[in-house]
Write a protein that holds these residues in place. Structure first.
Motif, PDB file in Angstrom:
ATOM      1  N   ILE A 196       0.236  -7.833 -18.172  1.00  0.00           N
ATOM      2  CA  ILE A 196      -0.612  -9.372 -17.946  1.00  0.00           C
ATOM      3  C   ILE A 196      -1.620  -8.921 -16.993  1.00  0.00           C
ATOM      4  CG2 ILE A 196       0.235 -11.412 -16.546  1.00  0.00           C
ATOM      5  CD1 ILE A 196       2.973 -11.223 -17.760  1.00  0.00           C
ATOM      6  N   HIS A 197      -1.337  -7.978 -16.165  1.00  0.00           N
ATOM      7  CA  HIS A 197      -2.423  -7.681 -15.497  1.00  0.00           C
ATOM      8  C   HIS A 197      -3.946  -7.221 -16.088  1.00  0.00           C
ATOM      9  CE1 HIS A 197      -5.018  -4.827 -12.557  1.00  0.00           C
ATOM     10  NE2 HIS A 197      -4.620  -5.718 -11.760  1.00  0.00           N
ATOM     11  N   PHE A 198      -3.627  -6.412 -17.163  1.00  0.00           N
ATOM     12  CA  PHE A 198      -4.829  -6.178 -18.071  1.00  0.00           C
ATOM     13  C   PHE A 198      -5.316  -7.150 -18.629  1.00  0.00           C
ATOM     14  CE2 PHE A 198      -5.929  -5.035 -22.549  1.00  0.00           C
ATOM     15  CZ  PHE A 198      -6.743  -4.271 -22.473  1.00  0.00           C
ATOM     16  N   LEU A 199      -4.558  -8.186 -19.041  1.00  0.00           N
ATOM     17  CA  LEU A 199      -5.224  -9.643 -19.753  1.00  0.00           C
ATOM     18  C   LEU A 199      -5.797 -10.616 -18.559  1.00  0.00           C
ATOM     19  CD1 LEU A 199      -2.567 -10.157 -22.554  1.00  0.00           C
ATOM     20  CD2 LEU A 199      -4.812  -9.263 -22.676  1.00  0.00           C
ATOM     21  N   ALA A 203      -9.112  -7.606 -19.444  1.00  0.00           N
ATOM     22  CA  ALA A 203      -9.117  -6.333 -20.375  1.00  0.00           C
ATOM     23  C   ALA A 203     -10.347  -5.368 -20.424  1.00  0.00           C
ATOM     24  CB  ALA A 203      -8.686  -6.628 -21.796  1.00  0.00           C
ATOM     25  N   TRP A 204     -11.247  -5.389 -19.091  1.00  0.00           N
ATOM     26  CA  TRP A 204     -12.378  -5.112 -19.352  1.00  0.00           C
ATOM     27  C   TRP A 204     -12.248  -3.480 -18.925  1.00  0.00           C
ATOM     28  CZ3 TRP A 204     -13.955  -2.079 -14.739  1.00  0.00           C
ATOM     29  CH2 TRP A 204     -13.506  -2.434 -13.616  1.00  0.00           C
ATOM     30  N   ARG A 205     -10.944  -2.962 -18.274  1.00  0.00           N
ATOM     31  CA  ARG A 205     -10.959  -1.571 -17.843  1.00  0.00           C
ATOM     32  C   ARG A 205     -10.211  -0.732 -18.882  1.00  0.00           C
ATOM     33  NH1 ARG A 205      -9.241   0.768 -11.982  1.00  0.00           N
ATOM     34  NH2 ARG A 205     -10.642   2.415 -12.047  1.00  0.00           N
ATOM     35  N   PRO A 206     -10.511   0.185 -19.753  1.00  0.00           N
ATOM     36  CA  PRO A 206      -9.730   0.793 -20.556  1.00  0.00           C
ATOM     37  C   PRO A 206      -8.436   1.554 -20.141  1.00  0.00           C
ATOM     38  CG  PRO A 206     -11.969   1.832 -20.536  1.00  0.00           C
ATOM     39  CD  PRO A 206     -11.945   0.472 -19.909  1.00  0.00           C
TER      40      PRO A 206
END
Length: 353
Positions: A196-199, A203-206
Motif C-alpha cells: 500500500i505504501h508503494f501505491l 509507485a515512483w520508486r522501483p
C-alpha cells in the motif's frame, strides 16, 4: 521526451532490476553498455543502484564505467548498513529502558529480506508506538545522542488503516540486533504495508517494488493471507495489485500464491503509468517537492497559477488510493478530479499548500 522514449527508459529500469534481490537464478539480462549508461542515473536517483550492481556483477557489464559506479554504491551501502544497525540499537536501548514498546517498520526490516547487506540504502528509522506512549517516546528520543538517528515516529500507519494498534503489536515478532531485541511487524502486516505504501506514493520508486518482490519470495510457510489482505476488499485489491506489478515488471515469483490469478489482472494504464514514473524516479520531481511555491501565494499572485495547478495534477495511482478507489480499467479522471476537490477543500479549511 516522447511517451515512447519514457516507456522505454522505464522498461530498462525494470529489466535491470528484475529478480535483482535473489541469490541466483536471475532472469536473462539483455542490456547493452549504452543502455546501462542510460539507466544508471535512474538507478542512482531512485536508490536502486546497488541492486543494479547485483544484476550485472556476473556479466561483462561489471567492467564498464557505469558498472564501476554501481559497484561503488554497493560498497558504500554495505558500510552504511552497519552504521544503521548501530543507530537502531541506539534508539531501541533508551526506549526499552523507558518501557516504551515500539515496532520498527520498512527500511531496515525490508533490507533484512535481501540475501546480503548493502543492497538497500539506509533511510529514516520508522517507529510505531501506542498513542499513550507517543509523548514519552518523543522525550526519550529528543536527547542529543539520538540526533543523528533520523527517527520518524508514528502512532499508526495510514497504510494499515483498519488494523488496530493492538492487533499489530499482537502479531509482531522480536528479532535480535546486537545487544537489543527489535520488534517488527508480522510478515503479513509487513507485506501489506509495503504494497500500500508503494501505491500510496504513486509507485515512483522501483526500490519499493523490489522490496515487495523479495518479501513475496521469502514468505514463511505459515503465512496467513487472510491477515495480509485484511477485511477491506478495496485495500485487499491494492495489495493484490502491487504483487501483480512485482511479477509483471520485476519477475517476482507469484505462481504458487493463492492470489496469483487475481494479481495478473492488471489494467494496462497502471503498468504504463509505473514505467512512466520509473523514467523519472527522482525525489525532487515528486509531490510536494516539485511544487515549492504554496498555492495560497499563487492565488494571490496568479501569474504562475496555471503552471502551479498543472504541477499539482495528481498521479493517477496517487489519486486512486487517495479517494479509496479501485484499480480497474475505468478512466482515472473521476478519481483525479475527486483528489483535487478534496485538496481544495482542505486548503479552504486549513490553508494548507
Amino acid at each position: 521526451m516522447r511517451s515512447r522514449d519514457v516507456w522505454r527508459q522505464g522498461s530498462l529500469v525494470a529489466s535491470v532490476l528484475s529478480g535483482a534481490w535473489r541469490s541466483s537464478a536471475f532472469p536473462p539480462l539483455n542490456v547493452s553498455e549504452a543502455e546501462l549508461d542510460e539507466v544508471t542515473p535512474l538507478l542512482l536517483g531512485s536508490g536502486a543502484a546497488a541492486l543494479g550492481w547485483r544484476r550485472i556483477a556476473d556479466t561483462d557489464l561489471r567492467n564498464t564505467p557505469s558498472g564501476e559506479v554501481l559497484h561503488q554504491v554497493y560498497r558504500l551501502q554495505s558500510l552504511q548498513s552497519e552504521i544503521l544497525e548501530r543507530k537502531i540499537e541506539k534508539v531501541f536501548r533508551p526506549l526499552r529502558e523507558a518501557r516504551v514498546d515500539a515496532i520498527l517498520v520498512k527500511g531496515w526490516v525490508a533490507a533484512g529480506s535481501y540475501p546480503v547487506s548493502g543492497l538497500r540504502p539506509d533511510g529514516d528509522i520508522d517507529l510505531c508506538v501506542r498513542a499513550e506512549h507517543f509523548k514519552l517516546a518523543e522525550e526519550v528520543l529528543s536527547v542529543p545522542e539520538a540526533n543523528d538517528c533520523r527517527v520518524d515516529l508514528h502512532k499508526h500507519f495510514e497504510e494499515l488503516k483498519g488494523r488496530s494498534i493492538d492487533e499489530l503489536f499482537g502479531r509482531s515478532t522480536l528479532v535480535d540486533l546486537g545487544n537489543e531485541k527489535v520488534r517488527t511487524l508480522s510478515p503479513e502486516d509487513h507485506l501489506a504495508l509495503l504494497c500500500i505504501h508503494f501505491l500510496k506514493h504513486g509507485a515512483w520508486r522501483p526500490l519499493w517494488l523490489c522490496d515487495i518482490g523479495v518479501a513475496i519470495e521469502a514468505l514463511p510457510q505459515n503465512f496467513d493471507w487472510s491477515v495480509c489482505l485484511g477485511h477491506n476488499r478495496t485495500r485487499a485489491g491494492w495489495i493484490t495489485c502491487a504483487i501483480g506489478l512485482a511479477n509483471r515488471l520485476l519477475d517476482a515469483k507469484t505462481e504458487k500464491l493463492p492470489i496469483a490469478d487475481e494479481a495478473m489482472e492488471l489494467p494496462a494504464w497502471l503498468v504504463d503509468n509505473v514505467l512512466q514514473q520509473w523514467s523519472n524516479p527522482f525525489p525532487m520531481n515528486q509531490a510536494p517537492m516539485n511544487h515549492p511555491i504554496p498555492i495560497t501565494y499563487l492565488l494571490r499572485h496568479p501569474t504562475g497559477l496555471i503552471e502551479g495547478l498543472r504541477e499539482r495534477w495528481p498521479n493517477a495511482i496517487v489519486a486512486t488510493v487517495s479517494v479509496n478507489g479501485t484499480f480497474n480499467n475505468f478512466p482515472r479522471l473521476p478519481y483525479q478530479m475527486a483528489n483535487c476537490i478534496s485538496r481544495m477543500g482542505s486548503l479552504l479549511i486549513h490553508g494548507v499548500r
